[in-house]
Design an enzyme around this catalytic site. Structure first.
Site, PDB file in Angstrom:
ATOM      1  N   HIS A 147       0.751  -1.169  -0.045  1.00  0.00           N
ATOM      2  CA  HIS A 147      -0.057  -0.045   0.117  1.00  0.00           C
ATOM      3  C   HIS A 147       0.716   1.364  -0.172  1.00  0.00           C
ATOM      4  O   HIS A 147       0.287   2.261   0.102  1.00  0.00           O
ATOM      5  CB  HIS A 147      -0.891   0.086   1.197  1.00  0.00           C
ATOM      6  CG  HIS A 147      -2.042  -0.949   1.215  1.00  0.00           C
ATOM      7  ND1 HIS A 147      -3.389  -0.692   0.645  1.00  0.00           N
ATOM      8  CD2 HIS A 147      -1.990  -2.344   1.655  1.00  0.00           C
ATOM      9  CE1 HIS A 147      -4.123  -1.753   0.708  1.00  0.00           C
ATOM     10  NE2 HIS A 147      -3.145  -2.790   1.326  1.00  0.00           N
ATOM     11  N   LYS A 203     -14.554   8.518  -3.551  1.00  0.00           N
ATOM     12  CA  LYS A 203     -15.766   8.956  -2.925  1.00  0.00           C
ATOM     13  C   LYS A 203     -16.530  10.198  -3.335  1.00  0.00           C
ATOM     14  O   LYS A 203     -17.487  10.341  -3.746  1.00  0.00           O
ATOM     15  CB  LYS A 203     -15.740   8.854  -1.336  1.00  0.00           C
ATOM     16  CG  LYS A 203     -15.171   7.419  -1.017  1.00  0.00           C
ATOM     17  CD  LYS A 203     -14.645   7.290   0.595  1.00  0.00           C
ATOM     18  CE  LYS A 203     -13.924   5.891   0.616  1.00  0.00           C
ATOM     19  NZ  LYS A 203     -12.822   6.108   2.050  1.00  0.00           N
ATOM     20  N   LYS A 208       1.251  14.361   1.432  1.00  0.00           N
ATOM     21  CA  LYS A 208      -0.210  14.646   1.003  1.00  0.00           C
ATOM     22  C   LYS A 208      -0.416  16.203   0.782  1.00  0.00           C
ATOM     23  O   LYS A 208      -1.394  16.860   0.251  1.00  0.00           O
ATOM     24  CB  LYS A 208      -1.280  14.295   2.080  1.00  0.00           C
ATOM     25  CG  LYS A 208      -1.272  12.831   1.823  1.00  0.00           C
ATOM     26  CD  LYS A 208      -2.407  12.234   3.097  1.00  0.00           C
ATOM     27  CE  LYS A 208      -2.342  10.692   3.417  1.00  0.00           C
ATOM     28  NZ  LYS A 208      -2.901   9.990   2.220  1.00  0.00           N
ATOM     29  N   LYS A 222      -8.140  13.819   4.928  1.00  0.00           N
ATOM     30  CA  LYS A 222      -7.286  12.791   4.986  1.00  0.00           C
ATOM     31  C   LYS A 222      -6.162  12.829   5.973  1.00  0.00           C
ATOM     32  O   LYS A 222      -6.178  13.940   6.626  1.00  0.00           O
ATOM     33  CB  LYS A 222      -6.569  12.649   3.578  1.00  0.00           C
ATOM     34  CG  LYS A 222      -5.966  13.912   3.011  1.00  0.00           C
ATOM     35  CD  LYS A 222      -5.368  13.713   1.793  1.00  0.00           C
ATOM     36  CE  LYS A 222      -6.230  13.937   0.376  1.00  0.00           C
ATOM     37  NZ  LYS A 222      -6.486  12.660  -0.177  1.00  0.00           N
TER      38      LYS A 222
END
Ligand code: 475
Length: 824
Positions: free
Chosen positions: A360, A667, A558, A552
């Site tokens: 991942h 999403k 990020k 998140k």
């Protein structure tokens, strides 16, 4: 037992009965929490019928099964989901109304099952939903942490504060079945001896040490549009010695229960790190405890089917959700060789046909390594086995290519001081298939992370299965108005389990009437979020503004930092505009949410900066409310269900090559939100599915990142001029005064000293340009509506049903069970 009836009278009777008999409450004095619980118990009774039927069907058919081993399951709330799956939401709404309650209020009483950090844990939950819906004989295995991911508070200075999440509070958990009869012993420490077995062979034996007990708790996972119900089996640690009578007699009461407490500590808390390894002894013990209990249970079930060991890989597939359960590989080898008496090669053949491994992340700081001395101490026999696995593997590699550099590079043992076990390499060597979670990521897995393994094994072992999300929770449940519009437009519910049907919306993308309905629903969802923000944070935001959301985990890669720097840039620009010029400005609400790992200093500073900027911006009347900044504390699954449907734009702006896939991007787009994103992870495939005109993409490409880092290392970072202005405004104390400014020094240094590793400066101009494009596009409501509709219409591919089917076909080799037929 007669099946439960789903008419209003029966449901009401069941709820009252549970209030009295399960909760021991006076039926004339019930509060919301009690009614929520009684309702939950009554729904659980209904689920239990499906659960039993499903397990019975699987047992009878005895097909090959898959076990999904994951240290994390981020499930969220269960009641609403179960009501939808059982198709009883409306009748329950009526029933609790008759009892004087509002169902939506009751749903809010439930605490999230938050047994995960972020993407990896939520993915596991989406896959369990899909496996149940598709009737696959699949079980999840995990740990029943008493404390899930911490609760995040933001204090008045804008800092993150962590509070324990004791989710199994005194109210009990209606969504689990304790299995008092399913218990296994798990061993730690001790030593290795040689023993002669029944066949007169000499075998290694793991002796001595400590033992704790694992007890099972089953969490039913309802499927949608099926009688099938899946299961996640969670292990809790218990002491084998309940009570030390000798200490008790000596008056040493603390000692008499100490053992019990120690054993129970093992599964008491979830490690709160996302994309980061910890290397603590307790974590290693959790990992072994988890795989030991799970394998004992799997083997117990296998043995009941009277098959021979050679058939094990035809009956059992085990998916390792990242490296966290990788000890299952040496553990199965140990069981087969030491206990079952198989020879090494026969055992290893079985092991390598059972396991498959999902990677991942490619971030180096997230790759698990365990120090050899620690592993030797806690798991002495496993350490020997890992050495042997490595030896035999390296011997084979050497036959093909005797390059010493290569042997060093692929060794499972890293020759550092102390030596380390590279868990990802162990997982690759012990698995038949390795998969990444998005196309670009799987490419990087092959060309960078496991490059040398690809040249040894060949490329076929390394595949891609792009992540997916469950449309049940993330549209059907979270966005009821959009669900109803889609169902009405497509003429039924079929799309909920066949998400490709959403393509059928394409032909309405230009239809003004449909666009109006569509945008109205978006507005309603924004109003819902705005009210939440007002009620909980006392910040007023205008739902007609553009809602720009980044929620998140907080992580440098990020780049929430880039987002807030862009906000400052926007703020400073607004200040310069005349009243006339302001008329042309698209008003924005910039929403952040997410937790930082408690020990992650830089991420915590980013949270502080966002909140400090929000303070200033939100209280500056001179900008006419054209910009608001909101930090939503304690972002979790339940909040996501309100936030996701309310976005116009969401940001997925990781440095290219760092975000393996992302799933929240899916999403948002599924709910008609547009993306502002980098050419990274699953953003790329989303673009390919929805069309590049419906996504705002920018930034350095993955294959250029290394070059830029190299350049910076030797020539320093050239800070973008606009960014320079922003940084100066922070340093000058514009946000929080001069004292606060110095607090942000270390944060700003991450852009200058030692190189801007995540390329914020290099991407800043392109980021601002992309933001301008967003503002311009939003002004044309019809054009925006069309894009929004095409976003949803193009998301069929990202259903977790598709992803789970790919796992079943390409890795697990399992088929759905016919639950109704097999049950009779
Ligand atoms: C990726 N978590 C996302 C998501 O595939 C991806 C947990 C414990 C210890 C260390 N790391 C973790 C992760 O590595 C993780 O959540 N990875 C995420 O997996 C599902 O969509 O891009 O960052």
């Amino acid at each position: 037992m007669a099946p439960k009836k789903n008419d209003k009278a029966s449901i009401k009777k069941d709820i009252v009965q549970h209030s009295v008999e399960t909760l021991c409450r006076n039926p004339y004095n019930l509060d919301k929490l009690a009614v929520y619980q009684a309702t939950a118990y009554s729904v659980r009774d209904r689920l239990l019928e499906d659960w039993n039927m499903t397990q019975e069907a699987i047992h009878k058919e005895n097909p090959k099964r898959c076990y999904y081993l994951s240290m994390e399951f981020l499930i969220g709330r269960a009641l609403d989901n179960a009501l939808h799956c059982l198709e009883v939401k409306d009748v329950y709404k009526e029933s609790v109304k008759d009892l004087g309650f509002n169902l939506e209020d009751l749903l809010q009483q439930e605490r999230d099952a938050a047994l995960g950090n972020g993407g990896l844990g939520r993915l596991a939950a989406c896959y369990m939903d899909a496996a149940a819906t598709l009737d696959y004989p699949t079980w999840g295995y995990g740990l029943r942490y008493q404390y899930g991911i911490f609760k995040q508070l933001i204090n008045s200075d804008g800092y993150q504060i962590e509070m324990p999440d004791y989710w199994l509070d005194s109210n009990g958990n209606p969504w689990e079945f304790p299995r008092n009869d399913v218990r296994y012993e798990v061993q730690f420490y001790g030593y290795v001896a040689t023993k002669v077995n029944e066949k007169g062979e000499s075998r290694m034996s793991w002796e001595g040490g400590d033992r704790v007990q694992a007890m099972a708790y089953d969490v039913p996972i309802p499927g949608f549009d099926t009688k099938g119900c899946g299961n996640i089996r969670l292990w809790a640690s218990k002491s084998l010695k309940t009570f030390d009578f000798a200490s008790f007699n000596d008056g040493d009461y603390d000692r008499s229960v100490a053992d019990q407490k120690n054993a129970e500590n093992l599964t008491s808390v979830l490690y709160p790190n996302d994309n980061h390894l910890v290397g603590k002894e307790l974590r290693l013990k959790q990992e072994y405890f988890f795989v030991s209990a799970s394998l004992q249970d799997i083997i117990h079930r296998f043995k009941r089917s009277n098959c021979a060991w050679k058939d094990f890989p035809d009956k059992v597939a085990v998916q390792l959700n990242d490296t966290h359960p990788t000890l299952a590989i040496p553990e199965l080898q140990r069981i087969l060789v030491d206990i079952e008496g198989l020879d090494w090669d026969a055992a290893w053949d079985i092991v390598t046909r059972v396991f498959a491994f999902t990677n991942h992340t490619v971030l180096p700081e997230a790759l698990e390594c365990w120090s050899v001395p620690m592993m030797e101490h806690i798991l002495p026999r496993h350490m020997q086995i890992v050495y042997d696995i490595n030896l035999f593997f390296l011997q084979k590699v050497e036959k093909m290519n005797s390059d010493r550099g290569l042997l060093n590079r692929v060794s499972i043992i890293e020759e550092s001081n102390p030596q380390q076990v590279r868990m990802a390499y162990l997982a690759v060597v012990g698995s038949h298939t390795v998969n990444g979670v998005a196309a670009l990521h799987s490419d990087l897995v092959k060309t960078e992370l496991f490059k040398d393994f690809v040249s040894y094994y060949g490329p076929e072992k390394f595949i891609n299965i792009t992540n997916g999300i469950t449309p049940r929770r993330w549209l059907y449940q979270a966005n009821p108005d959009l669900r109803d519009l889609i169902t009405e437009t497509l003429g039924g519910n079929h799309w909920v389990t066949h998400l490709d049907d959403l393509k059928g919306l394409t032909k309405y993308a230009d239809d003004a009437d449909f666009q109006a309905k569509w945008m109205n629903i978006k507005l309603k969802n924004k109003v819902r979020l705005a009210s939440w923000i007002k009620a909980n944070l006392d910040i007023t935001v205008d739902p007609r503004s553009l809602f720009d959301i980044q929620v998140k985990r907080i992580h440098e890669y990020k780049r929430q930092f880039m987002n807030i720097l862009g906000v400052i840039y926007r703020y400073k620009n607004l200040q310069l505009l005349s009243a006339e010029e302001r008329k042309d400005v698209t008003p924005r609400v910039v929403i952040f949410g997410g937790k930082s790992a408690p020990g992650y200093y830089v991420a915590k500073m980013v949270i502080k900066l966002i909140n400090t900027v929000a303070q200033v911006v939100n209280n500056d009347d001179s900008i006419d409310g054209l910009l608001k900044v909101v930090y939503i504390p304690d972002y979790n699954v339940s909040l996501a269900e309100i936030i996701v449907p309310a976005s116009d734009i969401s940001q997925h702006i990781s440095t290219a090559g760092t975000e393996a896939a992302g799933t929240s991007n899916m999403k948002f787009v599924l709910n008609g939100g547009l993306i502002l994103g980098t050419v990274d992870g699953a953003n790329i495939e989303i673009r390919d599915e929805i069309g590049e005109e419906n996504i705002f993409m920018f930034g350095t490409l993955a294959d250029k990142v290394a070059d830029i880092r190299h350049q910076q290392k030797y020539h320093g970072v050239e800070i973008d001029p606009n960014l320079q202005v922003v940084l100066q405004s922070i340093q000058s104390g514009e946000f929080g005064g001069p004292e606060t400014a110095s607090v942000f020094g270390p944060l700003i240094n991450t852009l200058t000293y030692g190189g801007d590793y995540y390329l914020i400066s290099a991407d800043f101009e392109k980021y601002l340009d992309a933001q301008d494009k967003v503002d311009e596009t939003y002004k044309d409501t019809a054009a925006w509506a069309k894009k929004s509709i095409l976003c949803t219409a193009g998301m069929g591919f990202f259903s977790s049903d598709r992803a789970t089917r790919e796992y079943a076909d390409k890795i697990w080799n399992i088929k759905p069970v016919n639950i109704k037929e097999a049950a009779v």
